[in-house]
Design a protein around this motif. Structure first.
Motif, mmCIF file in Angstrom:
data_model
loop_
_atom_site.group_PDB
_atom_site.id
_atom_site.type_symbol
_atom_site.label_atom_id
_atom_site.label_comp_id
_atom_site.label_asym_id
_atom_site.label_seq_id
_atom_site.Cartn_x
_atom_site.Cartn_y
_atom_site.Cartn_z
ATOM 1 N N VAL A 3 2.892 -3.311 -1.498
ATOM 2 C CA VAL A 3 2.033 -2.266 -1.212
ATOM 3 C C VAL A 3 1.675 -1.217 -2.343
ATOM 4 O O VAL A 3 2.721 -0.531 -2.771
ATOM 5 N N SER A 4 0.515 -1.144 -2.664
ATOM 6 C CA SER A 4 0.011 0.076 -3.504
ATOM 7 C C SER A 4 0.285 1.410 -2.899
ATOM 8 O O SER A 4 0.396 1.421 -1.509
ATOM 9 N N ALA A 5 0.531 2.435 -4.028
ATOM 10 C CA ALA A 5 0.632 3.756 -3.466
ATOM 11 C C ALA A 5 -0.442 4.349 -2.369
ATOM 12 O O ALA A 5 -0.117 4.761 -1.553
ATOM 13 N N ASP A 6 -1.800 3.816 -2.884
ATOM 14 C CA ASP A 6 -2.920 4.297 -1.816
ATOM 15 C C ASP A 6 -2.727 3.625 -0.391
ATOM 16 O O ASP A 6 -3.012 4.564 0.525
ATOM 17 N N LEU A 7 -2.423 2.525 -0.331
ATOM 18 C CA LEU A 7 -2.119 1.885 0.828
ATOM 19 C C LEU A 7 -1.128 2.382 1.666
ATOM 20 O O LEU A 7 -1.150 2.667 2.828
ATOM 21 N N ALA A 8 -0.080 2.866 1.097
ATOM 22 C CA ALA A 8 1.235 3.243 1.544
ATOM 23 C C ALA A 8 0.851 4.607 2.228
ATOM 24 O O ALA A 8 1.238 5.093 3.368
ATOM 25 N N ALA A 9 0.134 5.475 1.481
ATOM 26 C CA ALA A 9 -0.244 6.814 1.958
ATOM 27 C C ALA A 9 -1.127 6.662 3.081
ATOM 28 O O ALA A 9 -1.120 7.515 4.029
ATOM 29 N N PHE A 10 -2.100 5.553 3.107
ATOM 30 C CA PHE A 10 -2.897 5.565 4.204
ATOM 31 C C PHE A 10 -2.262 5.008 5.622
ATOM 32 O O PHE A 10 -2.337 5.360 6.357
ATOM 33 N N MET A 11 -1.187 4.184 5.302
ATOM 34 C CA MET A 11 -0.378 3.953 6.518
ATOM 35 C C MET A 11 0.200 5.101 7.120
ATOM 36 O O MET A 11 0.472 5.368 8.515
ATOM 37 N N THR A 12 0.860 5.969 6.216
ATOM 38 C CA THR A 12 1.239 7.476 6.708
ATOM 39 C C THR A 12 0.268 8.194 7.401
ATOM 40 O O THR A 12 0.426 8.650 8.667
ATOM 41 N N ARG A 13 -0.972 8.289 7.103
ATOM 42 C CA ARG A 13 -1.999 8.828 7.631
ATOM 43 C C ARG A 13 -2.296 8.203 8.781
ATOM 44 O O ARG A 13 -2.904 8.919 10.056
ATOM 45 N N LEU A 14 -2.365 6.707 8.831
ATOM 46 C CA LEU A 14 -2.706 6.312 10.123
ATOM 47 C C LEU A 14 -1.629 6.302 11.137
ATOM 48 O O LEU A 14 -1.889 6.508 12.347
ATOM 49 N N GLY A 15 -0.321 6.341 10.747
ATOM 50 C CA GLY A 15 0.795 6.411 11.592
ATOM 51 C C GLY A 15 1.347 5.018 12.275
ATOM 52 O O GLY A 15 1.844 4.838 13.083
ATOM 53 N N HIS A 16 1.114 4.190 11.269
ATOM 54 C CA HIS A 16 1.756 2.767 11.469
ATOM 55 C C HIS A 16 2.248 1.962 10.214
ATOM 56 O O HIS A 16 1.328 1.959 9.310
#
Length: 227
Positions: A3-16
């Motif tokens: 998982v890229s850093a951008d995608l990991a950060a988005f998962m955090t924002r998404l909450g899943h």
């Protein structure tokens, strides 16, 4: 998959946090970049729309047990419409991780309401496929948040309400006129005027004709109801 850093950060924002992040990647892939070897998010959008719909229908059904179908339907429509999905997408900066073809990227696709709304539905479907309905429903209810509690304020369609106001007083339906269009193709601004037989009128500016018409109708109706 890594998982890229951008995608990991988005998962955090998404909450899943995805067990199968490849599903999320597909949910974020617009058709302008899709190919036989890189599936786009259109099928997920179809599924996510239904997951969102059931989540909202259940939430509204349980929240107001005395409401009739006629009262619940406009509330439901206000919560699942494309504009609302796009607004939620902006709050979690979904546009930053959208995977777009060059043409869409150059024309400001990351900010387009339709693309954001569709991608939000696809992401909901991705969560559903990754973790099941209950997890997806909980995510939807959390992201939509106070919108569910205040939906009654947004449920009445301003154009319909203004037309009903005019008809109740023997007037013809409101007339809408496009006064101008400014801005680049990827971020246009439309100026719309609405007028009644009485001469009362209002203007509004928005990113689409529909939004501008709604805003003008809302402004005129608010003034008429106050006076």
């Amino acid at each position: 998959m890594k998982v890229s850093a951008d995608l990991a950060a988005f998962m955090t924002r998404l909450g899943h946090s995805f067990e199968k992040p490849e599903i999320l990647v597909r949910a974020l892939t617009h058709s302008s970049l899709g190919s036989p070897t890189r599936p786009d998010n259109q099928r997920l959008e179809f599924l996510g729309d239904r997951v969102l719909g059931l989540s909202m229908a259940e939430a509204l059904f349980r929240a107001d047990r005395a409401a009739s179908e006629g009262q619940l339907a406009p509330r439901f429509n206000a919560l699942v419409r494309k504009e609302t999905c796009a607004a939620v997408a902006r709050e979690i900066d979904l546009g930053a991780v959208l995977k777009l073809g060059r043409s869409e990227m150059m024309s400001g696709g990351r900010r387009k309401e339709a693309l954001l709304g569709d991608a939000m539905e696809a992401v909901i479907a991705a969560v559903y496929l990754d973790a099941g309905f209950e997890v997806a429903k909980a995510l939807v209810l959390r992201l939509w948040g106070k919108r569910i509690d205040t939906v009654e304020q947004d449920a009445r369609d301003p154009k319909t309400a203004l037309q009903e106001w005019a008809q109740a007083r023997g007037m013809a339906p409101p007339r809408y006129e496009t006064l101008g269009r400014d801005g680049p193709d990827h971020a246009p601004k439309f100026r719309i005027a609405v007028q009644l037989d009485s001469g009362d009128s209002e203007e509004a500016v928005a990113g689409s004709k529909r939004q501008a018409e709604q805003a003008a109708a809302k402004a005129l109706l608010a003034r008429l109801e106050q006076g």
